[in-house]
Design a protein around this motif. Sequence first.
Motif, PDB file in Angstrom:
ATOM      1  N   GLU A  52       0.831  -1.207   0.000  1.00 46.89           N
ATOM      2  CA  GLU A  52       0.000   0.000   0.000  1.00 46.89           C
ATOM      3  C   GLU A  52       0.868   1.261   0.000  1.00 46.89           C
ATOM      4  OE1 GLU A  52      -3.273   0.210  -0.422  1.00 46.89           O
ATOM      5  OE2 GLU A  52      -3.225  -1.963  -0.671  1.00 46.89           O
ATOM      6  N   SER A  53       1.935   1.259   0.776  1.00 49.87           N
ATOM      7  CA  SER A  53       2.830   2.421   0.819  1.00 49.87           C
ATOM      8  C   SER A  53       3.472   2.651  -0.542  1.00 49.87           C
ATOM      9  CB  SER A  53       3.924   2.221   1.866  1.00 49.87           C
ATOM     10  OG  SER A  53       3.378   2.178   3.151  1.00 49.87           O
ATOM     11  N   HIS A  54       3.934   1.577  -1.164  1.00 51.63           N
ATOM     12  CA  HIS A  54       4.559   1.724  -2.488  1.00 51.63           C
ATOM     13  C   HIS A  54       3.552   2.207  -3.522  1.00 51.63           C
ATOM     14  CE1 HIS A  54       7.865  -1.339  -1.271  1.00 51.63           C
ATOM     15  NE2 HIS A  54       8.147  -0.122  -0.852  1.00 51.63           N
ATOM     16  N   LYS A  55       2.334   1.739  -3.406  1.00 52.62           N
ATOM     17  CA  LYS A  55       1.288   2.177  -4.335  1.00 52.62           C
ATOM     18  C   LYS A  55       1.064   3.690  -4.191  1.00 52.62           C
ATOM     19  CE  LYS A  55      -3.473   1.075  -5.566  1.00 52.62           C
ATOM     20  NZ  LYS A  55      -4.646   0.266  -5.226  1.00 52.62           N
ATOM     21  N   ARG A  56       0.982   4.168  -2.949  1.00 49.28           N
ATOM     22  CA  ARG A  56       0.793   5.610  -2.733  1.00 49.28           C
ATOM     23  C   ARG A  56       1.996   6.401  -3.235  1.00 49.28           C
ATOM     24  NH1 ARG A  56      -0.881   3.926   2.471  1.00 49.28           N
ATOM     25  NH2 ARG A  56       1.090   4.700   3.290  1.00 49.28           N
ATOM     26  N   LEU A  57       3.194   5.884  -3.011  1.00 52.09           N
ATOM     27  CA  LEU A  57       4.397   6.580  -3.482  1.00 52.09           C
ATOM     28  C   LEU A  57       4.412   6.672  -5.006  1.00 52.09           C
ATOM     29  CD1 LEU A  57       7.136   5.113  -1.135  1.00 52.09           C
ATOM     30  CD2 LEU A  57       6.388   7.489  -1.242  1.00 52.09           C
ATOM     31  N   TRP A  58       4.057   5.592  -5.700  1.00 53.98           N
ATOM     32  CA  TRP A  58       4.052   5.627  -7.164  1.00 53.98           C
ATOM     33  C   TRP A  58       2.980   6.568  -7.694  1.00 53.98           C
ATOM     34  CZ3 TRP A  58       7.784   4.678 -10.254  1.00 53.98           C
ATOM     35  CH2 TRP A  58       8.764   3.762  -9.890  1.00 53.98           C
ATOM     36  N   GLU A  59       1.824   6.608  -7.026  1.00 52.16           N
ATOM     37  CA  GLU A  59       0.784   7.547  -7.453  1.00 52.16           C
ATOM     38  C   GLU A  59       1.283   8.983  -7.304  1.00 52.16           C
ATOM     39  OE1 GLU A  59      -2.552   6.488  -5.040  1.00 52.16           O
ATOM     40  OE2 GLU A  59      -3.057   4.733  -6.259  1.00 52.16           O
ATOM     41  N   LYS A  60       1.928   9.274  -6.178  1.00 48.53           N
ATOM     42  CA  LYS A  60       2.473  10.618  -5.965  1.00 48.53           C
ATOM     43  C   LYS A  60       3.574  10.907  -6.975  1.00 48.53           C
ATOM     44  CE  LYS A  60       2.627  14.390  -3.549  1.00 48.53           C
ATOM     45  NZ  LYS A  60       1.505  15.319  -3.516  1.00 48.53           N
ATOM     46  N   ASN A  61       4.408   9.921  -7.275  1.00 42.25           N
ATOM     47  CA  ASN A  61       5.480  10.093  -8.247  1.00 42.25           C
ATOM     48  C   ASN A  61       4.907  10.424  -9.620  1.00 42.25           C
ATOM     49  OD1 ASN A  61       8.125  10.029  -9.282  1.00 42.25           O
ATOM     50  ND2 ASN A  61       7.862   7.897  -9.913  1.00 42.25           N
ATOM     51  N   GLU A  62       3.867   9.724 -10.037  1.00 38.21           N
ATOM     52  CA  GLU A  62       3.253  10.000 -11.332  1.00 38.21           C
ATOM     53  C   GLU A  62       2.615  11.388 -11.348  1.00 38.21           C
ATOM     54  OE1 GLU A  62       0.637   6.776 -12.191  1.00 38.21           O
ATOM     55  OE2 GLU A  62       2.283   5.341 -12.401  1.00 38.21           O
ATOM     56  N   GLU A  63       2.010  11.796 -10.240  1.00 38.41           N
ATOM     57  CA  GLU A  63       1.426  13.135 -10.153  1.00 38.41           C
ATOM     58  C   GLU A  63       2.511  14.203 -10.302  1.00 38.41           C
ATOM     59  OE1 GLU A  63      -0.344  15.944  -6.613  1.00 38.41           O
ATOM     60  OE2 GLU A  63      -0.790  13.802  -6.534  1.00 38.41           O
ATOM     61  N   LEU A  64       3.645  13.986  -9.625  1.00 40.55           N
ATOM     62  CA  LEU A  64       4.738  14.962  -9.720  1.00 40.55           C
ATOM     63  C   LEU A  64       5.377  14.952 -11.108  1.00 40.55           C
ATOM     64  CD1 LEU A  64       6.396  14.490  -6.223  1.00 40.55           C
ATOM     65  CD2 LEU A  64       4.956  16.378  -6.989  1.00 40.55           C
ATOM     66  N   ASP A  65       5.427  13.782 -11.748  1.00 36.77           N
ATOM     67  CA  ASP A  65       5.936  13.725 -13.123  1.00 36.77           C
ATOM     68  C   ASP A  65       5.072  14.564 -14.055  1.00 36.77           C
ATOM     69  OD1 ASP A  65       8.096  12.151 -12.573  1.00 36.77           O
ATOM     70  OD2 ASP A  65       7.164  10.264 -13.233  1.00 36.77           O
ATOM     71  N   GLU A  66       3.764  14.478 -13.882  1.00 29.96           N
ATOM     72  CA  GLU A  66       2.860  15.288 -14.704  1.00 29.96           C
ATOM     73  C   GLU A  66       3.083  16.777 -14.451  1.00 29.96           C
ATOM     74  OE1 GLU A  66      -1.119  13.993 -13.925  1.00 29.96           O
ATOM     75  OE2 GLU A  66      -0.739  11.958 -14.647  1.00 29.96           O
ATOM     76  N   LYS A  67       3.244  17.168 -13.187  1.00 29.48           N
ATOM     77  CA  LYS A  67       3.492  18.575 -12.871  1.00 29.48           C
ATOM     78  C   LYS A  67       4.820  19.032 -13.462  1.00 29.48           C
ATOM     79  CE  LYS A  67       0.867  19.110  -8.607  1.00 29.48           C
ATOM     80  NZ  LYS A  67       0.932  19.470  -7.181  1.00 29.48           N
ATOM     81  N   LEU A  68       5.829  18.161 -13.382  1.00 30.11           N
ATOM     82  CA  LEU A  68       7.136  18.509 -13.920  1.00 30.11           C
ATOM     83  C   LEU A  68       7.070  18.680 -15.432  1.00 30.11           C
ATOM     84  CD1 LEU A  68      10.149  18.938 -13.378  1.00 30.11           C
ATOM     85  CD2 LEU A  68      10.459  16.482 -13.677  1.00 30.11           C
ATOM     86  N   THR A  69       6.373  17.808 -16.100  1.00 29.59           N
ATOM     87  CA  THR A  69       6.218  17.912 -17.551  1.00 29.59           C
ATOM     88  C   THR A  69       5.497  19.206 -17.900  1.00 29.59           C
ATOM     89  OG1 THR A  69       6.136  15.516 -17.742  1.00 29.59           O
ATOM     90  CG2 THR A  69       5.285  16.769 -19.597  1.00 29.59           C
TER      91      THR A  69
END
Length: 84
Positions: free
Chosen positions: A54-71
């Motif tokens: 569950e923790s890794h799932k939340r981290l990957w979701e946050k990572n993808e959100e930040l990738d979108e913001k960075l793009t």
Amino acid sequence: MTEWGVVGVIIALVGFAASVVAPIIKLNTSITRLTVTLETVARELNDQKESNHESHKRLWEKNEELDEKLTDHEGRITRLEVRR
């Protein structure tokens, strides 16, 4: 064989039985305790795996959100540089 001989043999057999039964009971108790401990450790390990998943799932979701913001941010910087 006299009565005392029979009593001696009975006492020897009881002593022998006690010397064999006591370690068996201790061994059985130890095995039971180890089994319970192992089951507890296995259950805690499974709980830990689920929690990590569950923790890794939340981290990957946050990572993808930040990738979108960075793009999006990189695109905005590029547009600003082109305007200059």
